[in-house]
Design a protein around this motif. Structure first.
Motif, short mmCIF file in Angstrom:
data_model
loop_
_atom_site.label_atom_id
_atom_site.label_comp_id
_atom_site.label_asym_id
_atom_site.label_seq_id
_atom_site.Cartn_x
_atom_site.Cartn_y
_atom_site.Cartn_z
N LEU A 1 -1.84 -12.54 -1.97
CA LEU A 1 -2.07 -11.15 -1.53
C LEU A 1 -1.32 -10.85 -0.24
O LEU A 1 -0.78 -9.75 -0.07
CB LEU A 1 -3.57 -10.90 -1.34
CG LEU A 1 -4.38 -10.63 -2.59
CD1 LEU A 1 -5.86 -10.55 -2.26
CD2 LEU A 1 -3.93 -9.35 -3.27
N ASP A 2 -1.30 -11.80 0.68
CA ASP A 2 -0.60 -11.60 1.95
C ASP A 2 0.90 -11.44 1.76
O ASP A 2 1.57 -10.76 2.53
CB ASP A 2 -0.87 -12.77 2.90
CG ASP A 2 -2.32 -12.80 3.37
OD1 ASP A 2 -3.03 -11.78 3.22
OD2 ASP A 2 -2.75 -13.87 3.85
N GLU A 3 1.45 -12.08 0.72
CA GLU A 3 2.89 -12.02 0.47
C GLU A 3 3.31 -10.76 -0.28
O GLU A 3 4.51 -10.46 -0.35
CB GLU A 3 3.32 -13.26 -0.33
CG GLU A 3 3.23 -14.54 0.44
CD GLU A 3 3.51 -15.76 -0.42
OE1 GLU A 3 3.57 -15.62 -1.66
OE2 GLU A 3 3.66 -16.86 0.15
N MET A 4 2.37 -10.02 -0.83
CA MET A 4 2.71 -8.84 -1.63
C MET A 4 3.11 -7.68 -0.72
O MET A 4 2.56 -7.49 0.36
CB MET A 4 1.53 -8.42 -2.51
CG MET A 4 1.22 -9.41 -3.60
SD MET A 4 -0.21 -8.94 -4.57
CE MET A 4 0.58 -7.94 -5.80
N SER A 5 4.06 -6.89 -1.21
CA SER A 5 4.48 -5.70 -0.47
C SER A 5 3.44 -4.61 -0.68
O SER A 5 2.62 -4.67 -1.60
CB SER A 5 5.85 -5.23 -0.98
OG SER A 5 5.72 -4.76 -2.31
N PRO A 6 3.46 -3.57 0.17
CA PRO A 6 2.49 -2.47 0.01
C PRO A 6 2.61 -1.80 -1.37
O PRO A 6 1.59 -1.40 -1.95
CB PRO A 6 2.86 -1.49 1.13
CG PRO A 6 3.50 -2.35 2.17
CD PRO A 6 4.22 -3.42 1.42
N GLU A 7 3.82 -1.71 -1.92
CA GLU A 7 3.98 -1.10 -3.23
C GLU A 7 3.32 -1.96 -4.32
O GLU A 7 2.68 -1.45 -5.24
CB GLU A 7 5.47 -0.91 -3.56
CG GLU A 7 6.19 0.08 -2.67
CD GLU A 7 6.63 -0.53 -1.34
OE1 GLU A 7 6.72 -1.78 -1.24
OE2 GLU A 7 6.85 0.24 -0.39
N GLU A 8 3.48 -3.28 -4.19
CA GLU A 8 2.87 -4.18 -5.17
C GLU A 8 1.35 -4.13 -5.07
O GLU A 8 0.65 -4.17 -6.09
CB GLU A 8 3.35 -5.61 -4.95
CG GLU A 8 4.81 -5.84 -5.30
CD GLU A 8 5.31 -7.22 -4.90
OE1 GLU A 8 6.11 -7.77 -5.68
OE2 GLU A 8 4.89 -7.72 -3.84
N LEU A 9 0.83 -4.01 -3.84
CA LEU A 9 -0.61 -3.89 -3.66
C LEU A 9 -1.15 -2.61 -4.29
O LEU A 9 -2.21 -2.61 -4.92
CB LEU A 9 -0.98 -3.95 -2.17
CG LEU A 9 -0.88 -5.32 -1.51
CD1 LEU A 9 -1.06 -5.20 -0.01
CD2 LEU A 9 -1.91 -6.27 -2.10
N GLU A 10 -0.41 -1.52 -4.12
CA GLU A 10 -0.84 -0.26 -4.73
C GLU A 10 -0.82 -0.36 -6.25
O GLU A 10 -1.72 0.14 -6.92
CB GLU A 10 0.07 0.88 -4.26
CG GLU A 10 -0.15 1.28 -2.82
CD GLU A 10 0.82 2.36 -2.36
OE1 GLU A 10 1.40 3.05 -3.23
OE2 GLU A 10 0.98 2.51 -1.14
N ALA A 11 0.21 -0.99 -6.81
CA ALA A 11 0.29 -1.15 -8.26
C ALA A 11 -0.86 -2.02 -8.77
O ALA A 11 -1.46 -1.73 -9.81
CB ALA A 11 1.63 -1.77 -8.65
N LEU A 12 -1.19 -3.07 -8.04
CA LEU A 12 -2.30 -3.93 -8.41
C LEU A 12 -3.61 -3.17 -8.35
O LEU A 12 -4.46 -3.28 -9.25
CB LEU A 12 -2.34 -5.16 -7.50
CG LEU A 12 -3.45 -6.17 -7.76
CD1 LEU A 12 -3.33 -6.75 -9.16
CD2 LEU A 12 -3.42 -7.26 -6.72
N GLN A 13 -3.78 -2.39 -7.30
CA GLN A 13 -5.00 -1.59 -7.16
C GLN A 13 -5.13 -0.60 -8.31
O GLN A 13 -6.21 -0.43 -8.88
CB GLN A 13 -4.99 -0.84 -5.82
CG GLN A 13 -6.18 0.06 -5.62
CD GLN A 13 -7.10 -0.44 -4.56
OE1 GLN A 13 -6.71 -1.27 -3.75
NE2 GLN A 13 -8.32 0.03 -4.57
N ALA A 14 -4.03 0.05 -8.67
CA ALA A 14 -4.06 1.01 -9.78
C ALA A 14 -4.41 0.30 -11.09
O ALA A 14 -5.18 0.82 -11.91
CB ALA A 14 -2.72 1.71 -9.89
N GLU A 15 -3.85 -0.88 -11.28
CA GLU A 15 -4.14 -1.64 -12.50
C GLU A 15 -5.61 -2.04 -12.56
O GLU A 15 -6.25 -1.95 -13.61
CB GLU A 15 -3.26 -2.89 -12.54
CG GLU A 15 -3.39 -3.70 -13.80
CD GLU A 15 -2.48 -4.92 -13.81
OE1 GLU A 15 -2.85 -5.90 -14.47
OE2 GLU A 15 -1.42 -4.89 -13.16
#
Length: 106
Positions: free
Chosen positions: A80-94
């Protein structure tokens, strides 16, 4: 546990059995009855010790289980710490989509 610790525990149990036998002899039991009672008490102690181990195994409170859980938590946190903000948003949406799909099974 080190090898010397295991040997010390074995010697201590052996000596405790001898002391228990001697104590029962001093208490007035003949050698046969003292032997039977000391063996019975040690068997009960052994069964009690094994039962604590089995409860830890069934309850998932073994050292291996704790280490595995700690490793999985640290691994996921690092990912999670290595993920970019865009990847975090995509994960949250999923995750939100999966939550809605499970709440509304059609």
């Amino acid at each position: 546990m080190r090898r010397i610790d295991a040997l010390a525990i074995g010697v201590a149990v052996f000596l405790a059995g001898g002391l228990l036998y001697a104590g029962l002899r001093v208490a007035g039991l003949d050698s046969f009855d003292a032997g039977i009672w000391s063996q019975a008490l040690f068997l009960l102690g052994l069964l009690g010790w094994v039962s604590t181990y089995l409860f830890r195994v069934v309850g998932g409170k073994m050292t291996y289980d704790r280490q595995r859980d700690d490793y999985e938590t640290a691994f996921l946190q690092k990912r999670l710490d290595e993920m970019s903000p865009e990847e975090l948003e995509a994960l949250q949406a999923e995750l939100e989509q999966e939550k809605q799909d499970s709440a509304n099974p059609s």
